[in-house]
Design an enzyme around this catalytic site. Structure first.
Site, PDB file in Angstrom:
ATOM      1  NE  ARG A  50      -1.948  -1.532   3.650  1.00 20.23           N
ATOM      2  CZ  ARG A  50      -2.449  -1.715   4.867  1.00 20.23           C
ATOM      3  NH1 ARG A  50      -3.593  -1.651   5.298  1.00 20.23           N
ATOM      4  NH2 ARG A  50      -1.591  -2.240   5.811  1.00 20.23           N
ATOM      5  CG  ASP A  52       1.151   6.647   3.439  1.00 15.03           C
ATOM      6  OD1 ASP A  52       0.430   5.544   3.490  1.00 15.03           O
ATOM      7  OD2 ASP A  52       2.452   6.633   3.875  1.00 15.03           O
ATOM      8  CE1 TYR A 116       7.314   2.983  -1.879  1.00 12.02           C
ATOM      9  CE2 TYR A 116       8.085   0.960  -0.734  1.00 12.02           C
ATOM     10  CZ  TYR A 116       7.281   1.580  -1.107  1.00 12.02           C
ATOM     11  OH  TYR A 116       6.026   1.264  -0.721  1.00 12.02           O
ATOM     12  NE  ARG A 203       6.121  10.763   3.650  1.00  9.92           N
ATOM     13  CZ  ARG A 203       4.810  11.060   4.034  1.00  9.92           C
ATOM     14  NH1 ARG A 203       3.945   9.970   3.655  1.00  9.92           N
ATOM     15  NH2 ARG A 203       4.611  12.145   4.617  1.00  9.92           N
TER      16      ARG A 203
END
Length: 271
Positions: A50, A52, A116, A203
């Protein structure tokens, strides 16, 4: 019954993340609406990971079970016809489904690693061209110091210090395979590959690396943060704008037609 696997790409700027919500304004909601239009029945998809609100997907992987008999190009073109411009299926692969076996493909549980990218625009003045597509830092950054700090995170560790309070992962122990930091002019691209990621983990790591890059903290501070397992010690969660789910690694036996879009500079040419 067969298991269909899709590679999905999306611009996350206008969506409230991946996972379905009552508002209906998520990527999963948009995909399932399009699948309903194409299939004529409700379809619930399972994703590899998932993302954000504001986070993009270069190659999200999903699966669902269906008894419809369609060619791959028909799934791609047919479903895309019902999707908004910010979401598109890139490929489709049909896999056999053995109801008596536990060795069926699963978008999440069959994954071996995730990659990522975080794209950062480093300039004194913000650029509207990168709004929603890259994070922004106006202070000069020392890339060599950030690379030194990133090395402290490699290997298997408890990443609780970079975990969001609402994270639902069963364990904070993950294996970080690599962290590459590349600079191309005013763009700095952080590429992280791990067995899996905790909620906000990328992040939070990027935010902490920026503390080092602006020389607010020394590179060894990253090891101290990691060892503390204390989220309050690390830097604040950095903005989602520049975060991209780039690739999910699976065993070759599944034969998925995955792309090579995670490679740079080809990846940057998409932006």
């Amino acid at each position: 019954m067969k298991r269909l696997v899709l590679g999905v790409q999306y611009d996350g700027s206008g969506w409230q993340g991946w996972q379905t919500q009552p508002s209906g304004n998520t990527v999963q909601d948009a995909l399932e609406r399009a699948l309903f239009e194409f299939c004529g029945k409700d379809v619930k998809v399972v994703c590899a990971g998932r993302t954000d609100a504001g986070v993009h997907g270069i190659e999200q992987v999903v699966h669902f079970d269906t008894d419809l008999d369609r060619a791959a190009y028909s799934w791609i073109n047919g479903v895309n016809a019902f999707l908004p411009n910010s979401v598109a299926i890139q490929w489709a692969k049909e896999l056999l489904l053995d109801q008596a076996s536990e060795d069926n493909f699963h978008a999440r549980f069959s994954a071996r690693a995730r990659t990522y990218h975080y794209v950062l625009y480093n300039s004194k003045i913000r650029s509207p061209m990168w709004s929603g597509r890259a994070g922004w830092v106006f202070r000069p950054l020392n890339v060599d110091l950030m690379r030194e700090a990133a090395e402290k995170l490699l290997g298997e560790h408890d990443f609780s210090a970079f975990r969001a309070s609402g994270c639902q992962a069963k364990t904070p122990i993950k294996h970080m395979y690599e962290i590459n930091i590349r600079q191309q002019g005013e763009l700095i691209v952080f590429t992280l590959r791990a067995s899996a990621f905790l909620h906000h983990m990328v992040r939070n790591i990027v935010g902490s690396l920026l503390f080092v890059g602006t020389e607010r903290r020394p590179p060894d501070w990253m090891a101290q943060v990691l060892e503390s397992r204390d989220r309050s010690i690390a830097a604040p969660t950095f903005m989602p704008d520049g975060l991209y789910l780039a690739k999910i690694d699976y065993e070759e036996k599944w034969g998925l037609p995955q792309s090579d879009l995670i490679e740079l500079p080809g990846f940057l040419s998409l932006l």
